[in-house]
Design a protein around this motif. Structure first.
Motif, PDB file in Angstrom:
ATOM      1  N   GLU A   1      38.144  39.403  39.558  1.00 67.00           N
ATOM      2  CA  GLU A   1      37.321  40.606  39.633  1.00 67.00           C
ATOM      3  C   GLU A   1      38.222  41.819  39.862  1.00 67.00           C
ATOM      4  O   GLU A   1      39.104  41.796  40.709  1.00 67.00           O
ATOM      5  N   ARG A   2      37.973  42.866  39.081  1.00 70.28           N
ATOM      6  CA  ARG A   2      38.790  44.078  39.170  1.00 70.28           C
ATOM      7  C   ARG A   2      38.547  44.805  40.490  1.00 70.28           C
ATOM      8  O   ARG A   2      37.402  45.006  40.900  1.00 70.28           O
TER       9      ARG A   2
ATOM     10  N   TRP B   1      34.483  32.190  37.006  1.00 71.40           N
ATOM     11  CA  TRP B   1      34.333  32.503  35.580  1.00 71.40           C
ATOM     12  C   TRP B   1      35.660  32.283  34.882  1.00 71.40           C
ATOM     13  O   TRP B   1      36.728  32.421  35.482  1.00 71.40           O
TER      14      TRP B   1
ATOM     15  N   TRP C   1      35.184  41.716  35.390  1.00 76.12           N
ATOM     16  CA  TRP C   1      36.148  40.625  35.506  1.00 76.12           C
ATOM     17  C   TRP C   1      37.193  40.751  34.416  1.00 76.12           C
ATOM     18  O   TRP C   1      36.892  41.160  33.305  1.00 76.12           O
ATOM     19  N   GLU C   2      38.438  40.361  34.762  1.00 79.98           N
ATOM     20  CA  GLU C   2      39.550  40.503  33.821  1.00 79.98           C
ATOM     21  C   GLU C   2      40.294  39.183  33.678  1.00 79.98           C
ATOM     22  O   GLU C   2      40.499  38.460  34.663  1.00 79.98           O
ATOM     23  N   CYS C   3      40.712  38.901  32.452  1.00 83.13           N
ATOM     24  CA  CYS C   3      41.536  37.719  32.207  1.00 83.13           C
ATOM     25  C   CYS C   3      42.993  38.084  32.486  1.00 83.13           C
ATOM     26  O   CYS C   3      43.534  38.992  31.850  1.00 83.13           O
TER      27      CYS C   3
ATOM     28  N   GLU D   1      31.193  39.571  27.286  1.00 81.89           N
ATOM     29  CA  GLU D   1      32.472  40.201  26.931  1.00 81.89           C
ATOM     30  C   GLU D   1      32.267  41.692  26.677  1.00 81.89           C
ATOM     31  O   GLU D   1      31.301  42.082  26.042  1.00 81.89           O
TER      32      GLU D   1
ATOM     33  N   TYR E   1      35.229  41.495  31.097  1.00 84.70           N
ATOM     34  CA  TYR E   1      33.902  40.895  31.044  1.00 84.70           C
ATOM     35  C   TYR E   1      33.029  41.560  32.097  1.00 84.70           C
ATOM     36  O   TYR E   1      33.500  41.928  33.169  1.00 84.70           O
TER      37      TYR E   1
ATOM     38  N   GLY F   1      37.695  33.072  30.889  1.00 81.23           N
ATOM     39  CA  GLY F   1      37.625  33.766  29.605  1.00 81.23           C
ATOM     40  C   GLY F   1      37.910  32.814  28.461  1.00 81.23           C
ATOM     41  O   GLY F   1      38.007  31.597  28.652  1.00 81.23           O
TER      42      GLY F   1
ATOM     43  N   ARG G   1      41.080  31.313  34.781  1.00 80.93           N
ATOM     44  CA  ARG G   1      40.087  31.850  35.720  1.00 80.93           C
ATOM     45  C   ARG G   1      40.185  33.373  35.773  1.00 80.93           C
ATOM     46  O   ARG G   1      41.277  33.939  35.913  1.00 80.93           O
ATOM     47  N   LEU G   2      39.033  34.037  35.673  1.00 83.05           N
ATOM     48  CA  LEU G   2      38.993  35.495  35.681  1.00 83.05           C
ATOM     49  C   LEU G   2      39.107  36.030  37.099  1.00 83.05           C
ATOM     50  O   LEU G   2      38.740  35.360  38.061  1.00 83.05           O
TER      51      LEU G   2
END
Length: 199
Positions: free
Chosen positions: A171-172, A161, A179-181, A197, A188, A163, A168-169
């Motif tokens: 995963e937290r 993914w 998902w984080e930028c 978002e 996200y 943003g 590329r995002l």
């Protein structure tokens, strides 16, 4: 005239080019095409009859956008990328007669807001590329691409993914499906193969 067209470019009199747009050398913009404001059409790029292009769109050198494509605001089309329009391409019909415009049905590639198509990528119509998606260089898109998806390969498949920044995002940790930028910190949510978002 509130846009700029290089002397060797061809812009049909029926085409509309928005304010602040630039059309570079040897580019061709065909009949009834519409370009929004602040667009850049690179050297040797082609925009087919009736194509609709939003604001702040970049078509890099030798990009080919065949009718009836529709490009949303902020779309990027990389060098030598191709948006096709014939699901069953043939030069001649079954009797051997050369096909003309009315002998086949053009189908569209639709590229939504903010999406990017990498250099030499090909979108095989009919197909939709979702908002802020990223198609890798050289990929061949044969099916719809989800919003924010990163796709690559032949045929293109989702490999991650991205943003709005195109990064590329990630995963937290401890938060599956979030998902984080890494560039902007935007978050996200992933659910059922789609990304949205967070407000």
């Amino acid at each position: 005239m509130n846009f700029r067209v290089q002397p060797t470019a061809q812009v049909d009199a029926s085409a509309t080019v928005g304010a602040g747009s630039t059309v570079w050398d040897l580019a061709q913009i065909r009949e009834d095409a519409r370009l929004g404001t602040g667009c850049i059409v690179g050297r040797g790029a082609y925009v087919g009859p009736g194509v609709r292009i939003g604001d702040r769109v970049k078509l890099q050198n030798h990009a080919l956008v065949y009718e009836p494509a529709v490009l949303g605001d902020g779309v990027f089309v990389g060098p030598a990328a191709v948006l096709t329009n014939d699901h069953f391409p043939r030069s001649v019909d079954v009797t051997g007669r050369l096909k003309r415009g009315g002998d086949w049905e053009a189908v569209a590639v639709v590229v939504e807001e903010g999406a990017s198509l990498g250099a030499r990528s090909v979108c095989v119509a009919p197909v939709r590329v979702g908002r802020w998606a990223l198609v890798a260089a050289g990929a061949v898109v044969t099916r719809d691409v989800a919003d924010f998806a990163l796709v690559a390969g032949v045929p293109a498949r989702r490999i991650g993914w991205v943003g709005r920044a195109g990064v590329r995002l990630v995963e937290r940790a401890g938060a599956p499906g979030v998902w984080e930028c890494p560039e902007t910190g935007a978050l996200y949510d992933e659910r059922d193969g789609a990304l949205t978002e967070q407000p």
